[in-house]
Design a protein around this motif. Sequence first.
Motif, mmCIF file in Angstrom:
data_model
loop_
_atom_site.group_PDB
_atom_site.id
_atom_site.type_symbol
_atom_site.label_atom_id
_atom_site.label_comp_id
_atom_site.label_asym_id
_atom_site.label_seq_id
_atom_site.Cartn_x
_atom_site.Cartn_y
_atom_site.Cartn_z
ATOM 1 N N TYR A 169 0.853 -1.181 0.111
ATOM 2 C CA TYR A 169 0.093 -0.011 -0.034
ATOM 3 C C TYR A 169 0.836 1.200 0.019
ATOM 4 C CZ TYR A 169 -3.607 -3.230 1.452
ATOM 5 O OH TYR A 169 -4.675 -4.236 1.527
ATOM 6 N N PRO A 170 1.587 1.543 -1.147
ATOM 7 C CA PRO A 170 2.225 2.874 -1.149
ATOM 8 C C PRO A 170 1.505 3.939 -1.307
ATOM 9 C CG PRO A 170 2.049 1.748 -3.483
ATOM 10 C CD PRO A 170 1.704 0.600 -2.330
ATOM 11 N N TYR A 171 1.934 5.143 -0.793
ATOM 12 C CA TYR A 171 1.077 6.550 -0.863
ATOM 13 C C TYR A 171 2.133 7.692 -0.512
ATOM 14 C CZ TYR A 171 -3.611 7.671 -1.355
ATOM 15 O OH TYR A 171 -4.733 8.522 -1.739
ATOM 16 N N PRO A 172 1.717 8.940 -1.080
ATOM 17 C CA PRO A 172 2.372 10.148 -0.541
ATOM 18 C C PRO A 172 2.166 10.102 0.829
ATOM 19 C CG PRO A 172 0.896 10.527 -2.594
ATOM 20 C CD PRO A 172 0.533 8.986 -1.966
ATOM 21 N N ARG A 173 3.154 11.002 1.659
ATOM 22 C CA ARG A 173 2.889 11.136 2.763
ATOM 23 C C ARG A 173 1.894 12.543 3.208
ATOM 24 N NH1 ARG A 173 5.095 6.938 2.190
ATOM 25 N NH2 ARG A 173 7.031 6.306 2.952
ATOM 26 N N PRO A 199 -9.186 -5.696 -10.503
ATOM 27 C CA PRO A 199 -8.866 -6.648 -9.380
ATOM 28 C C PRO A 199 -9.656 -6.418 -8.050
ATOM 29 C CG PRO A 199 -6.830 -5.616 -10.519
ATOM 30 C CD PRO A 199 -8.296 -5.017 -11.313
ATOM 31 N N TYR A 200 -10.376 -5.388 -8.093
ATOM 32 C CA TYR A 200 -11.240 -4.999 -6.791
ATOM 33 C C TYR A 200 -12.626 -5.518 -7.088
ATOM 34 C CZ TYR A 200 -7.512 -3.198 -3.776
ATOM 35 O OH TYR A 200 -6.669 -2.872 -3.022
ATOM 36 N N GLU A 236 -8.023 2.214 -0.385
ATOM 37 C CA GLU A 236 -7.220 1.116 -0.469
ATOM 38 C C GLU A 236 -6.767 1.051 -2.086
ATOM 39 O OE1 GLU A 236 -7.085 -3.751 -0.304
ATOM 40 O OE2 GLU A 236 -8.213 -2.515 1.577
ATOM 41 N N MET A 237 -7.865 1.223 -2.831
ATOM 42 C CA MET A 237 -7.603 1.076 -4.406
ATOM 43 C C MET A 237 -7.111 2.170 -4.704
ATOM 44 S SD MET A 237 -10.537 0.275 -7.001
ATOM 45 C CE MET A 237 -11.369 2.177 -7.349
ATOM 46 N N SER A 238 -6.891 3.366 -4.501
ATOM 47 C CA SER A 238 -6.385 4.565 -4.581
ATOM 48 C C SER A 238 -4.818 4.386 -4.489
ATOM 49 C CB SER A 238 -6.756 5.939 -4.092
ATOM 50 O OG SER A 238 -6.310 5.943 -2.791
ATOM 51 N N SER A 239 -4.425 3.431 -3.426
ATOM 52 C CA SER A 239 -3.042 3.479 -3.120
ATOM 53 C C SER A 239 -2.408 2.394 -3.957
ATOM 54 C CB SER A 239 -3.043 2.774 -1.790
ATOM 55 O OG SER A 239 -1.732 2.132 -1.341
ATOM 56 N N VAL A 240 -3.378 1.445 -4.355
ATOM 57 C CA VAL A 240 -2.647 0.227 -5.302
ATOM 58 C C VAL A 240 -2.606 1.136 -6.810
ATOM 59 C CG1 VAL A 240 -3.320 -1.597 -6.851
ATOM 60 C CG2 VAL A 240 -3.576 -1.687 -4.315
#
Length: 877
Positions: free
Chosen positions: A242-246, A453-454, A603-607
């Motif tokens: 789950y990568p994401y900007p800080r 995928p979701y 969660e989907m926006s992270s993917v």
Amino acid sequence: MLEWIGKVLTDMCAKPWNKRIIRGRVVVLMKKNVLDLNDFPARILDGLHEFLGKKVSLHLVSALHVQPEEGNGLKGKVGKPAYLENRINTSTLVTAGESTSQQVPAGGSTFQVTFEWDEEIGIPGAFLIKNNHHSEFYLKTLTLEDVLGQGEIHFVCNSWVYPAHKYRNDRIFFSNKAYLPSETPEALVKYREEELENLKGDGRGELQEWDRVYDYAYYNDLGDPDKGPDYARPVLGGSSEYPYPRRGRTGRPPSKSDPNTESRLSLAMSLNIYVPRDERFGHLKLADFLAYALKSVVQVLKAELDSLFNSTPNEFDSFEDVIKLYEGGIKVPEGILKHIRDKIHVELFKEILRTDGEPLLKFPKPLVIEEDEFAWRTDEEFAREMLAGINPIMIQRLQEFPPTSKLDPKVYGEQSSTITKEQLEINLDGLTVDEVIKGKKLFILDYHDALYPYLRRINSTSTKTYASRTILFLQDIGTLKPLAIELSKPHPDGDQFGAISKVYMPAKEGSIEHSIWQLAKAYVGVNDSGYHQLISHWLRTHATIEPFVIATNRQLSVLHPVHKLLLPHFRDTMNINAFARQILINGGGILETTVFPSKYAMEMSSVLYKNWTFPDQALPTDLLKRGIAVEDPSSQHGLRLLIEDYPFAVDGLEIWFAIKTSVTDYCSFYYKTDNTVSSDSELQSWWKEIKEVGHGDKKDAPWWPVMQTLEDLIETCTIIIWIASALHAAINFGQYHYAGYNPNRPSLSRRFMPEKGTSEYDELVTDPDKTYLRTITAQFQTLLGISLIEILSRHSTDEVYLGQRDAPKWTSDAEPLEAFDKFGRKLGEIERRIMRMNEDGRLRNRVGPVKFPYTLLHPTSETSGLTAMGIPNSVSI
């Protein structure tokens, strides 16, 4: 001459030869917050009389002469204290281009201050200020008059100054002169370094409103596991999964149920989420009102409407029922009305619940149905909104057939499109698929890989939807014609068996096939609407820009020219993002309630962030990557659009290159060589932190600019300004007028396509409009959604638009000021060109069947509100 000599001799006899008086004007704000009704005495800061005397002290700091500081090396000499004297006036001026969130309204005042100056101080480069009141005040500017050899010296402060005991060091403000780190006068170097260290904080503890700390955290504050497992959400950021900007750190303690999840604020405290005080919404913006409105809509109106619609039919039965929202309104029972009125801020009550003899829930009529209530249903308008709507950044040129998938076949099986050439060639005006691909006239709106995928998890909720591919043909008249829509869902026996797909094509109006085609377009609209909100809007503008805001304040001094360049483009971003985390994108918040991915939205926006790259945010790069444009040295800007009448791209390219020219002029003034860029210590630290911390999950990506050349700096700053201003404007401020009429852009679907032999199919045959409305967003979610986007689509009364600054003296350097004036003139030319194109009947995509001209990239807006035009400097709402 004799008169002047006489005056000098008189002054010399009156006081020591090396001393004189410098007078100044200090502008302060005396109200804290429009909703601080319980702190009225504090808002007035103990009364005007307490501003006088020795409640506020100021010390000039020399830019030329240094004195040893114990343990701190050399610092500029500090002058004697000066205090606010008589009030000169009350400031109420608000002018276009100078109105800012922190502009002084009634309640703000200008005070006189007198400094004793001598040669040991020389030219002032900064001043220290100490607040001995019990409450904070807002310091806008200090202007020194008749400084020997300098004339006026301006200090643009725009900052809240808290009582002195809240700070370890006295607050310091620098003049509007810009310096690269290596060119900073020795007397200011230590002050410059210490101020940056103050802004970084120590990374510990819960941050308080007076803290001026910019620091990073993961998105670990969206879930609320203490409320139960249904409200738990994964931590976004800091992992490969789950990568994401800080986001900005608040330092709140962890939740009781999960040490990795930050505890959430209570309802009563929901507007007090920490951001550095100077990042908070200011006075003349309707910020506090808007924030209160968001809280009220989500926390109060949501519950009350839920109660209302649990006791009444929860459906629109016809399009006429939907139109009543704008023309007549929905009557609200008096008991519920009183309950809402008692809870909601009075201004919000006026906006949401209008009364014309009867209490009604009523909204402004969206422009998409202003001229024609049904033109949105045409295929031409459906396609036009991919070029001129609120998500015009997704359409691509189809370069191979059939469309393929990049999903792992070992996991998802066969995912290639099932659309055939024969299906498309029915509507290709006698051409073949191969011919139109070769002629660069076949396009696709493809949400298959992003959403598929979701789908299994999404469809386990109340949502029932598909992943879609839409293929379109560019006609000779310049408009796009939809050819086919493919809807796919997972195989019931497992992902490894691939997708179950079905293809739908346009059909004769009045036929059952036409009704099915209208439903297919609605499913595409659901995909586009959800992707727009989560990815195009939230992720690509709000979330990705916040690390740049934080890093700029931590690593670039206010004296740095790049800080001065970027500062207007960061206004209010941290604040609106903090409110979003608290009440919009959180678990169980309004986004999950109104957009189809439901609890999987963030969660989907992270993917999908895995696919984000910084260089691709440059508009020319984006257009080339999507195949919408090709390189052409003979064309303006070296690009040729394959869809010539593509309003977003046509206007966007003009804005992009105007920004880039302005940035080039500005940066070239301070950076004469590439070596000046590579040797700038603050700039290098800034860029390193953005890559390795702010967007730390992508720190090893090979595509980051290396920041070693002037061109690297120009391109980087242009991308940042483009994202924060024009890109955000294009995808935000048309929301209400396109999506405020929900049938045009449904945000979710509640059942699958009707199949023959079912009651839903029989209903479709007898009443296709009712079936359409029962398939898309329900009445409750519709009302909740448009209540929100009506607020978010509005320009505030003090909007600062692209080409404007919050202060005319934002820098003392003449050439950058002239470059900025040139930028403003260029934007004026673009505005006039946009209006001329909108009147050109040959450009069918600029107005379309709905007769709604494309103005989302018109740089300014004549008024505030729902104007569907104007490019604010920043992601501020």
